[in-house]
Enzyme design. Structure first.
Site, PDB file in Angstrom:
ATOM      1  N   LYS A  84      -2.808  -6.136   8.956  1.00 36.78           N
ATOM      2  CA  LYS A  84      -2.312  -4.746   8.988  1.00 36.78           C
ATOM      3  C   LYS A  84      -1.496  -4.402   7.880  1.00 36.78           C
ATOM      4  O   LYS A  84      -1.545  -3.333   7.232  1.00 36.78           O
ATOM      5  CB  LYS A  84      -1.429  -4.676  10.226  1.00 36.78           C
ATOM      6  CG  LYS A  84      -2.533  -4.932  11.570  1.00 36.78           C
ATOM      7  CD  LYS A  84      -1.878  -4.916  12.804  1.00 36.78           C
ATOM      8  CE  LYS A  84      -0.515  -5.840  13.303  1.00 36.78           C
ATOM      9  NZ  LYS A  84      -0.989  -7.310  13.297  1.00 36.78           N
ATOM     10  N   ARG A 128       1.861  -1.888  21.210  1.00 35.91           N
ATOM     11  CA  ARG A 128       1.396  -3.145  21.534  1.00 35.91           C
ATOM     12  C   ARG A 128       1.123  -3.471  23.016  1.00 35.91           C
ATOM     13  O   ARG A 128       0.914  -4.750  23.392  1.00 35.91           O
ATOM     14  CB  ARG A 128       2.301  -4.204  20.928  1.00 35.91           C
ATOM     15  CG  ARG A 128       2.017  -4.949  19.755  1.00 35.91           C
ATOM     16  CD  ARG A 128       3.242  -5.551  19.266  1.00 35.91           C
ATOM     17  NE  ARG A 128       3.047  -6.727  18.530  1.00 35.91           N
ATOM     18  CZ  ARG A 128       3.305  -6.862  17.191  1.00 35.91           C
ATOM     19  NH1 ARG A 128       3.496  -5.943  16.382  1.00 35.91           N
ATOM     20  NH2 ARG A 128       2.944  -8.181  16.656  1.00 35.91           N
ATOM     21  N   ARG A 165       1.136 -17.442   4.397  1.00 34.38           N
ATOM     22  CA  ARG A 165       1.880 -16.108   3.966  1.00 34.38           C
ATOM     23  C   ARG A 165       3.175 -16.285   3.385  1.00 34.38           C
ATOM     24  O   ARG A 165       4.026 -17.056   3.977  1.00 34.38           O
ATOM     25  CB  ARG A 165       1.687 -15.228   5.073  1.00 34.38           C
ATOM     26  CG  ARG A 165       2.546 -13.646   4.757  1.00 34.38           C
ATOM     27  CD  ARG A 165       2.506 -12.732   5.963  1.00 34.38           C
ATOM     28  NE  ARG A 165       2.960 -13.285   7.112  1.00 34.38           N
ATOM     29  CZ  ARG A 165       2.702 -12.464   8.154  1.00 34.38           C
ATOM     30  NH1 ARG A 165       2.110 -11.326   8.253  1.00 34.38           N
ATOM     31  NH2 ARG A 165       3.011 -12.790   9.408  1.00 34.38           N
ATOM     32  N   ARG A 180       8.325 -16.056   6.186  1.00 28.08           N
ATOM     33  CA  ARG A 180       8.913 -15.537   7.574  1.00 28.08           C
ATOM     34  C   ARG A 180       9.233 -16.669   8.543  1.00 28.08           C
ATOM     35  O   ARG A 180       8.493 -17.672   8.664  1.00 28.08           O
ATOM     36  CB  ARG A 180       8.053 -14.335   8.234  1.00 28.08           C
ATOM     37  CG  ARG A 180       8.212 -13.111   7.798  1.00 28.08           C
ATOM     38  CD  ARG A 180       7.131 -12.109   8.226  1.00 28.08           C
ATOM     39  NE  ARG A 180       6.803 -12.071   9.881  1.00 28.08           N
ATOM     40  CZ  ARG A 180       6.065 -11.174  10.507  1.00 28.08           C
ATOM     41  NH1 ARG A 180       5.231 -10.215   9.631  1.00 28.08           N
ATOM     42  NH2 ARG A 180       5.546 -11.492  11.626  1.00 28.08           N
ATOM     43  N   ARG A 222       2.333 -16.157  19.456  1.00 31.33           N
ATOM     44  CA  ARG A 222       2.195 -14.626  19.083  1.00 31.33           C
ATOM     45  C   ARG A 222       0.613 -14.350  19.441  1.00 31.33           C
ATOM     46  O   ARG A 222       0.499 -13.021  19.775  1.00 31.33           O
ATOM     47  CB  ARG A 222       2.271 -14.497  17.689  1.00 31.33           C
ATOM     48  CG  ARG A 222       3.699 -14.350  17.463  1.00 31.33           C
ATOM     49  CD  ARG A 222       3.981 -14.568  15.925  1.00 31.33           C
ATOM     50  NE  ARG A 222       3.703 -13.764  14.928  1.00 31.33           N
ATOM     51  CZ  ARG A 222       3.562 -13.879  13.516  1.00 31.33           C
ATOM     52  NH1 ARG A 222       4.205 -14.952  13.147  1.00 31.33           N
ATOM     53  NH2 ARG A 222       3.134 -13.172  12.529  1.00 31.33           N
TER      54      ARG A 222
HETATM   55  P1  AP5 Z   1      -0.756  -9.259   6.813  1.00 28.16           P
HETATM   56  O1  AP5 Z   1      -1.370  -8.136   6.556  1.00 28.16           O
HETATM   57  O2  AP5 Z   1       0.676  -9.624   6.719  1.00 28.16           O
HETATM   58  O3  AP5 Z   1      -0.961  -9.638   8.590  1.00 28.16           O
HETATM   59  P2  AP5 Z   1      -0.450  -8.456   9.689  1.00 28.16           P
HETATM   60  O4  AP5 Z   1      -1.536  -8.156  10.549  1.00 28.16           O
HETATM   61  O5  AP5 Z   1       0.658  -7.406   9.047  1.00 28.16           O
HETATM   62  O6  AP5 Z   1       0.276  -9.748  10.396  1.00 28.16           O
HETATM   63  P3  AP5 Z   1       1.805  -9.646  10.904  1.00 28.16           P
HETATM   64  O7  AP5 Z   1       2.170 -11.427  11.307  1.00 28.16           O
HETATM   65  O8  AP5 Z   1       2.991  -9.135  10.306  1.00 28.16           O
HETATM   66  O9  AP5 Z   1       1.636  -9.014  12.318  1.00 28.16           O
HETATM   67  P4  AP5 Z   1       2.448  -9.434  13.473  1.00 28.16           P
HETATM   68  O10 AP5 Z   1       1.604  -8.221  14.163  1.00 28.16           O
HETATM   69  O11 AP5 Z   1       2.315 -10.663  13.906  1.00 28.16           O
HETATM   70  O12 AP5 Z   1       3.796  -9.202  13.088  1.00 28.16           O
HETATM   71  P5  AP5 Z   1       5.127  -7.968  13.184  1.00 28.16           P
HETATM   72  O13 AP5 Z   1       5.828  -8.085  12.180  1.00 28.16           O
HETATM   73  O14 AP5 Z   1       4.254  -6.617  13.522  1.00 28.16           O
HETATM   74  O15 AP5 Z   1      -1.683 -10.551   6.425  1.00 28.16           O
HETATM   75  C1  AP5 Z   1      -1.243 -11.970   6.784  1.00 28.16           C
HETATM   76  C2  AP5 Z   1      -1.692 -12.859   5.882  1.00 28.16           C
HETATM   77  O16 AP5 Z   1      -3.046 -12.852   5.586  1.00 28.16           O
HETATM   78  C3  AP5 Z   1      -1.082 -12.586   4.480  1.00 28.16           C
HETATM   79  O17 AP5 Z   1      -0.690 -13.600   3.840  1.00 28.16           O
HETATM   80  C4  AP5 Z   1      -2.377 -11.806   3.543  1.00 28.16           C
HETATM   81  O18 AP5 Z   1      -2.118 -11.892   2.195  1.00 28.16           O
HETATM   82  C5  AP5 Z   1      -3.443 -12.572   4.008  1.00 28.16           C
HETATM   83  N1  AP5 Z   1      -4.550 -11.626   4.259  1.00 28.16           N
HETATM   84  C6  AP5 Z   1      -4.832 -10.264   4.575  1.00 28.16           C
HETATM   85  N2  AP5 Z   1      -5.926  -9.717   4.747  1.00 28.16           N
HETATM   86  C7  AP5 Z   1      -6.705 -10.592   4.227  1.00 28.16           C
HETATM   87  C8  AP5 Z   1      -8.185 -10.931   4.003  1.00 28.16           C
HETATM   88  N3  AP5 Z   1      -9.076  -9.779   4.137  1.00 28.16           N
HETATM   89  N4  AP5 Z   1      -8.630 -12.220   3.712  1.00 28.16           N
HETATM   90  C9  AP5 Z   1      -7.770 -13.243   3.459  1.00 28.16           C
HETATM   91  N5  AP5 Z   1      -6.450 -13.077   3.711  1.00 28.16           N
HETATM   92  C10 AP5 Z   1      -5.778 -12.026   4.109  1.00 28.16           C
HETATM   93  O19 AP5 Z   1       5.758  -8.508  14.580  1.00 28.16           O
HETATM   94  C11 AP5 Z   1       6.624  -9.502  14.609  1.00 28.16           C
HETATM   95  C12 AP5 Z   1       7.441  -9.809  15.791  1.00 28.16           C
HETATM   96  O20 AP5 Z   1       8.034  -8.651  16.025  1.00 28.16           O
HETATM   97  C13 AP5 Z   1       6.325  -9.793  17.265  1.00 28.16           C
HETATM   98  O21 AP5 Z   1       6.104 -11.135  17.154  1.00 28.16           O
HETATM   99  C14 AP5 Z   1       7.283  -9.334  18.040  1.00 28.16           C
HETATM  100  O22 AP5 Z   1       8.237 -10.095  18.672  1.00 28.16           O
HETATM  101  C15 AP5 Z   1       7.991  -8.332  17.503  1.00 28.16           C
HETATM  102  N6  AP5 Z   1       7.428  -6.952  17.638  1.00 28.16           N
HETATM  103  C16 AP5 Z   1       6.773  -6.023  16.567  1.00 28.16           C
HETATM  104  N7  AP5 Z   1       6.380  -5.004  17.082  1.00 28.16           N
HETATM  105  C17 AP5 Z   1       6.486  -4.855  18.402  1.00 28.16           C
HETATM  106  C18 AP5 Z   1       6.036  -4.131  19.402  1.00 28.16           C
HETATM  107  N8  AP5 Z   1       5.519  -2.980  19.164  1.00 28.16           N
HETATM  108  N9  AP5 Z   1       6.360  -4.435  20.650  1.00 28.16           N
HETATM  109  C19 AP5 Z   1       6.725  -5.419  21.014  1.00 28.16           C
HETATM  110  N10 AP5 Z   1       7.393  -6.419  20.023  1.00 28.16           N
HETATM  111  C20 AP5 Z   1       7.087  -6.316  18.773  1.00 28.16           C
END
Ligand code: AP5
Length: 210
Positions: free
Chosen positions: A19, A94, A128, A156, A167
């Site tokens: 994402k 979410r 990552r 991270r 997660r």
């Molecule tokens: P990346 O693009 O970083 O993936 P992402 O989908 O953004 O993953 P996140 O881990 O950031 O999502 P998340 O939903 O767990 O975390 P968030 O910060 O929202 O890609 C991942 C890796 O893969 C990278 O190294 C990239 O280079 C690689 N990659 C990408 N595309 C690729 C491809 N096609 N092929 C190969 N490699 C690839 O949330 C963190 C925490 O915050 C949650 O756990 C929760 O506690 C809290 N939180 C956030 N939002 C909410 C909410 N709305 N409600 C409640 N809690 C929340």
């Protein structure tokens, strides 16, 4: 406000689906600002605000932050001038409760679901690395950084195997049902996220232009 902001896009998918990686391209394509709840929460943790202190414990173990905290955070973010023509949500909503609450403040026009199986997620997350200066996202194998910036990259705190498993569990129980919720409303487009970063981006761009 009653859905007064039109044309927002939701980037949906499990942790590590790509994402954040795809958000930059969509921002350039649509001119809409990215709103990542994860980034907002991490900034609040670093700043030591009340929001950060209430969110940190949940984030560190890979659980969702409670809905009322997130809903308040989004309401405040959507008050900003740059949100007036809609935003690109990354990692929000979410839960069904978050999606229902969003309906009161913004109208979603597209939900892009990036689909990647669990067994690929763990390798993506553990490998990552983030650039703290630019916010750019890298991967030790799939998207290596140049030698020049290698030394400043960080990992991270929640990017370890046991937290990723939590997660993923939270995603399957609390978040995945939202795909059907949006599908029933005719808003969901599914994208195969296992292809190259460029191919996934091309697919998303074509879905947003139709
Ligand atoms: P990346 O693009 O970083 O993936 P992402 O989908 O953004 O993953 P996140 O881990 O950031 O999502 P998340 O939903 O767990 O975390 P968030 O910060 O929202 O890609 C991942 C890796 O893969 C990278 O190294 C990239 O280079 C690689 N990659 C990408 N595309 C690729 C491809 N096609 N092929 C190969 N490699 C690839 O949330 C963190 C925490 O915050 C949650 O756990 C929760 O506690 C809290 N939180 C956030 N939002 C909410 C909410 N709305 N409600 C409640 N809690 C929340």
């Amino acid at each position: 406000m009653d859905g007064s902001i039109d044309g927002s896009i939701v980037l949906f998918g499990p942790p590590g689906a790509g994402k954040g990686t795809q958000a930059g391209r969509i921002v350039k394509l649509t001119g809409k600002p990215a709103v990542s709840t994860g980034d907002i929460l991490r900034a609040a943790v670093v700043a030591g605000t009340d929001l950060g202190m209430s969110a940190k414990g949940f984030m560190d173990v890979g659980e969702l932050v409670p809905d009322e905290v997130i809903i308040g955070l989004i309401a405040e973010r959507l008050e900003a001038d740059d949100a007036v023509r809609g935003v690109l949500f990354d990692g929000y909503p979410r839960t069904i409760a978050q999606a229902e609450s969003l309906e009161n403040v913004a109208k979603v026009s597209n939900v892009i679901s990036i689909e990647v199986p669990d067994d690929e997620i763990v390798e993506r997350i553990v490998g990552r690395r983030m650039d703290p200066e630019t916010g750019d996202i890298y991967h030790i194998k799939f998207k290596p950084a140049s030698n020049k910036i290698q030394s400043r990259l960080i990992q991270r705190k929640d990017d370890n195997e046991s937290t990723v498993r939590n997660r993923l569990a939270a995603y399957h129980v609390q978040t995945a049902p939202l795909a059907d919720w949006y599908d029933e409303r005719g808003l969901l487009s599914r994208v195969d996220g296992t292809r190259s970063i460029a191919d996934v981006g091309n697919d998303i761009a074509s879905k947003l232009s139709t």
